[in-house]
Design a protein around this motif. Structure first.
Motif, PDB file in Angstrom:
ATOM      1  N   TYR A  60       0.844  -1.190   0.000  1.00 17.71           N
ATOM      2  CA  TYR A  60       0.000   0.000   0.000  1.00 17.71           C
ATOM      3  C   TYR A  60       0.883   1.245   0.000  1.00 17.71           C
ATOM      4  O   TYR A  60       1.649   1.483   0.933  1.00 17.71           O
ATOM      5  N   ARG A 112      -1.768  11.978 -11.111  1.00 22.64           N
ATOM      6  CA  ARG A 112      -1.893  10.617 -11.627  1.00 22.64           C
ATOM      7  C   ARG A 112      -0.689   9.821 -11.148  1.00 22.64           C
ATOM      8  O   ARG A 112       0.457  10.248 -11.314  1.00 22.64           O
ATOM      9  N   THR A 166       1.199   6.129 -11.524  1.00 20.56           N
ATOM     10  CA  THR A 166       1.294   4.908 -12.324  1.00 20.56           C
ATOM     11  C   THR A 166       2.360   4.019 -11.693  1.00 20.56           C
ATOM     12  O   THR A 166       3.491   4.454 -11.462  1.00 20.56           O
ATOM     13  N   ALA A 213      -9.021  -2.219 -15.828  1.00 17.63           N
ATOM     14  CA  ALA A 213      -8.846  -1.813 -14.437  1.00 17.63           C
ATOM     15  C   ALA A 213      -7.674  -2.508 -13.759  1.00 17.63           C
ATOM     16  O   ALA A 213      -7.212  -2.051 -12.705  1.00 17.63           O
ATOM     17  N   GLN A 219      -2.256  -0.480 -13.421  1.00 21.61           N
ATOM     18  CA  GLN A 219      -2.082   0.178 -12.129  1.00 21.61           C
ATOM     19  C   GLN A 219      -1.850   1.685 -12.274  1.00 21.61           C
ATOM     20  O   GLN A 219      -0.775   2.202 -11.962  1.00 21.61           O
ATOM     21  N   ASP A 220      -2.867   2.399 -12.744  1.00 25.85           N
ATOM     22  CA  ASP A 220      -2.816   3.852 -12.746  1.00 25.85           C
ATOM     23  C   ASP A 220      -3.996   4.384 -11.948  1.00 25.85           C
ATOM     24  O   ASP A 220      -5.106   3.892 -12.050  1.00 25.85           O
ATOM     25  N   GLU A 221      -3.731   5.376 -11.119  1.00 28.62           N
ATOM     26  CA  GLU A 221      -4.738   5.925 -10.223  1.00 28.62           C
ATOM     27  C   GLU A 221      -4.681   7.448 -10.268  1.00 28.62           C
ATOM     28  O   GLU A 221      -3.598   8.044 -10.306  1.00 28.62           O
ATOM     29  N   VAL A 222      -5.847   8.090 -10.258  1.00 21.28           N
ATOM     30  CA  VAL A 222      -5.935   9.545 -10.139  1.00 21.28           C
ATOM     31  C   VAL A 222      -6.317   9.879  -8.704  1.00 21.28           C
ATOM     32  O   VAL A 222      -7.289   9.343  -8.165  1.00 21.28           O
ATOM     33  N   VAL A 223      -5.523  10.763  -8.090  1.00 22.11           N
ATOM     34  CA  VAL A 223      -5.711  11.124  -6.686  1.00 22.11           C
ATOM     35  C   VAL A 223      -5.946  12.628  -6.591  1.00 22.11           C
ATOM     36  O   VAL A 223      -5.178  13.417  -7.158  1.00 22.11           O
ATOM     37  N   VAL A 274      -2.926   5.283  -1.254  1.00 26.39           N
ATOM     38  CA  VAL A 274      -3.737   4.668  -2.304  1.00 26.39           C
ATOM     39  C   VAL A 274      -4.423   3.444  -1.703  1.00 26.39           C
ATOM     40  O   VAL A 274      -3.736   2.548  -1.187  1.00 26.39           O
ATOM     41  N   ARG A 302      -5.903   0.924  -2.977  1.00 27.96           N
ATOM     42  CA  ARG A 302      -5.703  -0.316  -3.713  1.00 27.96           C
ATOM     43  C   ARG A 302      -4.308  -0.874  -3.436  1.00 27.96           C
ATOM     44  O   ARG A 302      -3.317  -0.131  -3.450  1.00 27.96           O
ATOM     45  N   VAL A 320      -1.009  -2.484  -4.564  1.00 29.68           N
ATOM     46  CA  VAL A 320      -0.340  -2.448  -5.859  1.00 29.68           C
ATOM     47  C   VAL A 320       0.937  -3.276  -5.805  1.00 29.68           C
ATOM     48  O   VAL A 320       1.479  -3.567  -4.734  1.00 29.68           O
TER      49      VAL A 320
END
Length: 544
Positions: A101, A119, A121, A143, A146-150, A161, A163, A165
């Motif tokens: 995490y 973003r 990644t 999905a 592994q890219d996330e917008v915060v 995050v 999720r 990873v």
């Protein structure tokens, strides 16, 4: 963590929904107890804080794996001490594959008059940061990438995050900001694994390349050991029987966390379908349940082999006795697909065969050999439990299948096993006839040497298939060739930058993917960890 009685009963009820009575469900009286035992063996996840070691930049490199490499671009102190608003993006390197995490802090010395947006990644290999994800061409869910917008609403802030990873590299890009300045600091990962225990040391004279392969294989196994043996910590994140078998072999000689193997065996048994046939894969959350209608004959047959190996490694007779009926059910179900002692490929069921990520592989000879192998090893389990009388017909069946296999698949003139209507010659067809004992050691060595030298033969396309090739080579007395093959194949991944071993690796195609898009591949994958098994089991071959 224990499953509540309510959750257990809900799971059992779901299995029974399609039947008029629980009495029609195979193993109905045992399933609740099996789920309880699976819950009792839930391992504690060990948490370790890991931090990035340097700032890097991506650089195109035609000689590097998938065309990209990383160059050092500074230390973490320099990144943390400068304006991220001016910088706009950065890539950090954790120096090793990490599963867990991710967190970071955002600081400012002035008022923050608007949210910030970033973003993130996460990448296991450099190409994941340099290959556009959209428009997405892959066959699996977008999905998984592994890219996330915060969005950070107020500063100072600590962001985690949610999720889990799996990565080595993290790229953080600024998407939206206001007039004030800010810094990114304190990047870290709460890494998780259930792997514990002291791994036996290698002999002092062990070849350095073997040592490196061992270390990378051990890292692969560690990352995949979560609350089950996961298929891969980036993608799928669930238990598959084929991975269970290979991971349990490796674990038994390294970490020796046998409770994890026991948990997985009980989960699979408790979640079998109504007829008692094992699903190839099961989920843990929100409550344990199978992936419905996901069956693979080769995987279900390996369950008994896994239980046999588990009993030999642990002496845990109680678990083996508990789950013995499940083994019998897999064998007896597979027998319904025999015609004249040969596996009937024309009997089209609602399932598939794994064996390898190779679309062009004809699997007929392989499934015939694997079934023979599985019955013989399951009978070995019966002898260990004193249950031979219950399956007294199995030795005769094994003998008949070997005779039929030689008649159907083996060409005495060429010394090769052929498979399918086009009489395909593949590495795996030879391998499974060797592992089943259908070919003698001398015949197997001749066959393997022939196909290994034949550029037109269908060669393995994954570490899963290469595991069985190495095992067959050792079985045939090809110790030096097995050592060389292991060093060339798994060492080839290391030469391309691997710090954990990959789901798919073809020395002739760095971009190979079963899913139509190579970034969706798993670059830390359970079935790739088995060099550690070979290195510890066959010390005279590999620890020198």
């Amino acid at each position: 963590m224990n499953l509540s009685t309510k959750s257990l009963m809900a799971c059992i009820a779901a299995l029974c929904m399609e039947s008029a009575s629980a009495q029609t469900i195979a193993f109905a009286p045992q399933r609740e107890a099996w789920l309880h035992k699976a819950a009792e063996n839930m391992p504690r996840l060990i948490e370790t804080e890991k931090r990035p070691c340097r700032v890097v930049v991506s650089r195109p490199d035609s000689l590097a794996f998938q065309g990209w490499t990383m160059d050092e671009a500074g230390d973490m102190a320099s990144l943390y001490g400068e304006s991220f608003k001016a910088r706009r993006e950065a890539i950090v390197d954790f120096g090793e594959h990490t599963t867990g995490y991710f967190s970071f802090s955002v600081d400012t010395d002035t008022d923050s008059d608007a949210p910030l947006r970033f973003r993130l990644t996460f990448a296991e290999v450099p190409s994941e940061l340099n290959t556009p994800f959209d428009p997405y061409p892959g066959s699996l869910s977008r999905a998984w990438l592994q890219d996330e917008v915060v969005t950070v609403m107020r500063l100072p802030a600590e962001v985690t995050v949610p999720r889990r990873v799996a990565f080595r590299y993290v790229k953080i890009e600024m998407l939206a900001h206001s007039s004030f300045d800010f810094r990114i600091t304190d990047m870290r990962c709460r890494a998780v694994t259930s792997a514990s225990g002291e791994v036996p040391a290698l002999a002092p004279g062990t070849d350095p390349r073997i040592r490196r392969i061992h270390d990378v294989g051990l890292a692969t196994l560690r990352e995949c050991m979560q609350t089950v043996y996961e298929d891969g910590p980036k993608r799928d994140q669930r238990l598959w029987i084929g991975d269970l078998y290979l991971e349990s072999l490796a674990n038994a000689l390294t970490f020796r966390n046998h409770a994890l193997t026991r948990r997985c065996l009980y989960l699979l048994a408790a979640l079998a379908d109504e007829e008692g046939w094992l699903h190839a894969t099961v989920y843990e959350y929100p409550t344990p349940h199978p992936q419905q209608h996901q069956h693979t004959m080769d995987y279900s047959l390996l369950y008994g082999v896994t239980l046999c190996e588990y009993l030999q490694a642990t002496g845990d007779r109680s678990t083996a006795e508990d789950l013995w009926p499940v083994v019998v059910r897999q064998i007896e179900f597979a027998r319904t697909y025999l015609r004249d002692d040969v596996y009937d490929m024309d009997k089209k069921p609602g399932w598939w065969l794994v064996f390898d990520w190779k679309d062009d592989l004809d699997r007929h000879a392989s499934v015939q050999g694997l079934m023979t192998f599985a019955i013989e090893r399951s009978y070995e389990l019966a002898r260990m439990l004193g249950r031979e009388a219950e399956v007294k017909h199995w030795p005769g069946l094994v003998k008949a299948m070997k005779t039929a296999s030689r008649k159907t698949f083996f060409d005495k003139k060429t010394g090769l096993v052929h498979s399918g209507p086009d009489r395909q010659v593949s590495h795996l067809s030879q391998v499974w006839m060797i592992l089943s004992g259908t070919l003698s050691a001398e015949e197997g060595a001749r066959a393997l040497k022939t196909v290994l030298a034949d550029p037109t033969a269908c060669y393995p396309g994954s570490p899963y298939a290469y595991h069985y090739l190495i095992e067959a080579m050792i079985r045939c007395g090809m110790a030096e060739e097995a050592r060389e093959k292991l060093m060339a194949y798994w060492g080839g991944m290391i030469d391309r930058g691997a710090d954990t071993f990959w789901e798919v690796y073809d020395p002739n195609d760095d971009f190979k993917s079963p899913y139509g898009f190579f970034p969706i591949n798993s670059y830390c994958h359970a079935w790739s960890c088995t060099p550690v098994y070979f290195i510890h089991k066959y010390k005279d071959i590999f620890q020198r």
